[in-house]
Scaffold this motif. Structure first.
Motif, mmCIF file in Angstrom:
data_model
loop_
_atom_site.group_PDB
_atom_site.id
_atom_site.type_symbol
_atom_site.label_atom_id
_atom_site.label_comp_id
_atom_site.label_asym_id
_atom_site.label_seq_id
_atom_site.Cartn_x
_atom_site.Cartn_y
_atom_site.Cartn_z
ATOM 1 N N ASP A 66 0.811 -1.220 0.000
ATOM 2 C CA ASP A 66 0.000 0.000 0.000
ATOM 3 C C ASP A 66 0.844 1.269 0.000
ATOM 4 O OD1 ASP A 66 -2.415 -1.345 -0.032
ATOM 5 O OD2 ASP A 66 -2.639 -1.350 2.146
ATOM 6 N N TYR A 82 -0.346 4.702 -1.674
ATOM 7 C CA TYR A 82 -1.304 5.606 -1.037
ATOM 8 C C TYR A 82 -0.585 6.628 -0.161
ATOM 9 C CZ TYR A 82 -4.617 1.957 -2.378
ATOM 10 O OH TYR A 82 -5.350 1.048 -3.091
ATOM 11 N N ILE A 99 -0.341 2.400 -6.984
ATOM 12 C CA ILE A 99 -1.696 2.045 -6.575
ATOM 13 C C ILE A 99 -2.344 1.146 -7.624
ATOM 14 C CG2 ILE A 99 -4.006 2.986 -6.182
ATOM 15 C CD1 ILE A 99 -2.611 5.471 -4.961
ATOM 16 N N VAL A 135 -1.599 -2.946 -8.133
ATOM 17 C CA VAL A 135 -2.130 -4.001 -7.264
ATOM 18 C C VAL A 135 -3.260 -4.768 -7.941
ATOM 19 C CG1 VAL A 135 -3.241 -4.476 -5.043
ATOM 20 C CG2 VAL A 135 -1.430 -2.751 -5.196
ATOM 21 N N GLU A 136 -4.213 -4.048 -8.557
ATOM 22 C CA GLU A 136 -5.349 -4.714 -9.200
ATOM 23 C C GLU A 136 -5.648 -4.163 -10.592
ATOM 24 O OE1 GLU A 136 -9.084 -5.435 -7.178
ATOM 25 O OE2 GLU A 136 -8.116 -5.146 -5.225
ATOM 26 N N PRO A 148 -12.146 2.625 4.437
ATOM 27 C CA PRO A 148 -10.903 2.029 3.922
ATOM 28 C C PRO A 148 -9.827 3.064 3.655
ATOM 29 C CG PRO A 148 -12.492 2.260 2.149
ATOM 30 C CD PRO A 148 -13.193 2.713 3.406
ATOM 31 N N ASN A 205 -11.123 -3.670 -5.081
ATOM 32 C CA ASN A 205 -10.876 -3.504 -3.655
ATOM 33 C C ASN A 205 -9.758 -2.504 -3.419
ATOM 34 O OD1 ASN A 205 -12.786 -5.471 -2.704
ATOM 35 N ND2 ASN A 205 -11.386 -7.070 -3.400
ATOM 36 N N ARG A 206 -8.787 -2.495 -4.327
ATOM 37 C CA ARG A 206 -7.660 -1.564 -4.266
ATOM 38 C C ARG A 206 -7.529 -0.894 -5.627
ATOM 39 N NH1 ARG A 206 -7.836 -1.881 0.557
ATOM 40 N NH2 ARG A 206 -6.093 -2.079 2.016
ATOM 41 N N PRO A 207 -7.783 0.428 -5.744
ATOM 42 C CA PRO A 207 -8.160 1.314 -4.647
ATOM 43 C C PRO A 207 -9.630 1.176 -4.284
ATOM 44 C CG PRO A 207 -8.139 2.538 -6.699
ATOM 45 C CD PRO A 207 -7.631 1.162 -7.030
ATOM 46 N N PRO A 208 -9.966 1.402 -3.014
ATOM 47 C CA PRO A 208 -11.376 1.361 -2.615
ATOM 48 C C PRO A 208 -12.182 2.401 -3.394
ATOM 49 C CG PRO A 208 -9.920 1.403 -0.701
ATOM 50 C CD PRO A 208 -9.067 1.681 -1.893
#
Length: 338
Positions: free
Chosen positions: A93, A96, A139, A142-143, A280, A321-324
């Motif tokens: 993370d 962020y 960021i 991640v996803e 979150p 989920n990432r980023p919320p």
């Protein structure tokens, strides 16, 4: 005297203060490469820290990492730092924290100034746009970028334009995954244009990827846009807003990209629930920073209304989920749209 929290869901003021110090230290450790060194080597020794202009005093390095020991991210002795129990989560993370303290630190520190209406004229705030670009890439890694890779693998593009190309890494990765693809990057921030241009050249792809300075609110007709069948935009769609401007931008994208077949737009939408114990990571910082900048943050429903008005059909929406609060809209030009 120590201040105690009135309930288990409210942090003490001691914890709030120490956390803010740890955030600044973590952001600095990201920019200086200290977290990467810990990740790669499993240890960071304080002696012999770099040479020349990049030399860091051993005592300074240890002092910088001391707040991270408080946070459980590292463990320290007199000679070295090693990953602590919270290191893996903090590393995943890290974007962020770098976005908040590195990219938006100057904005946050000037909050009392920019909050006054008499100061909210012209370019009334500053941000470190290089740090914003780099942290946004962290960021997204991640996803978000994994989803982009899958979508493009299922239906390979011929030519891609990335609006708000930031660090340029998305275009570089797409070009690497699809050897026949041509890429075009557009960004408003000169620092991001410089960073992405350098990154493209270092990747040896300057013959396939061009980067341009440009504003999405006034996209010009460019020869490079011809043949672009896929347009991407990640983490800057909120800059299209408010609504009337957003509809104009979305229509303009269809005009300047005459061969576009799909538009992959990923952004973080405004939450419609009050903050609380389950809020979150990122949400509070993202919404506060954009409030200070005077940027309208749309909800999911706001986006859908704008797409329809601008002649785009939304084929699918993916959630992250990432980023919320992150959503990926898969769009195509609506049949018969003017």
């Amino acid at each position: 005297m120590t201040t105690t929290a009135p309930s288990t869901s409210v942090p003490s003021t001691d914890s709030l203060f120490c956390s803010s110090v740890a955030v600044s230290a973590l952001s600095a450790a990201v920019e200086l490469g200290l977290l990467d060194e810990l990740k790669d080597r499993g240890e960071l020794r304080f002696d012999g820290r770099r040479d020349g202009a990049d030399r860091m005093d051993p005592a300074m390095v240890r002092g910088l990492l001391l707040p991270l020991e408080w946070a459980g991210i590292v463990t320290l002795d007199e000679q070295a730092a090693r990953p602590g129990p919270g290191f893996d989560a903090a590393y995943a993370d890290r974007g962020y924290f770098y976005w908040l303290a590195g990219g938006n630190g100057s904005l946050m520190s000037r909050a009392p100034h920019v909050a006054l209406e008499r100061h909210r004229q012209g370019e009334f705030y500053t941000r470190d746009m290089r740090a914003v670009a780099v942290s946004s890439r962290m960021i997204g890694d991640v996803e978000v970028e994994l989803r982009f890779d899958k979508i493009l693998a299922d239906r390979p593009p011929r030519a891609v334009c990335d609006l708000g190309c930031g660090s340029g890494q998305r275009l570089i990765r797409i070009a690497g995954n699809h050897p026949g693809v041509r890429g075009v990057g557009v960004d408003l921030a000169p620092a991001a244009v410089e960073l992405s241009t350098t990154s493209v050249a270092e990747a040896g792809m300057a013959d396939r990827i061009s980067v341009h300075h440009g504003d999405v609110h006034a996209l010009p007709q460019q020869a490079e846009f011809a043949g672009v069948d896929t347009v991407t935009c990640v983490f800057m769609g909120h800059d299209f807003w408010p609504y009337d401007k957003c509809v104009t931008v979305l229509r303009r994208i269809r005009e300047v990209f005459p061969d576009v077949e799909r538009f992959l737009l990923c952004d973080v939408v405004r939450s419609e629930t009050a903050p609380g114990p389950e809020t979150p990571i990122f949400r509070l910082g993202f919404e506060l920073a954009h409030t200070l900048m005077g940027v309208t943050l749309p909800t999911r429903a706001d986006w859908m209304t704008a797409f329809d008005a601008a002649g785009w059909e939304c084929e699918a929406v993916q959630e992250f989920n990432r980023p919320p609060g992150g959503l990926l809209f898969e769009l195509r030009p609506a049949a018969g749209a003017n």
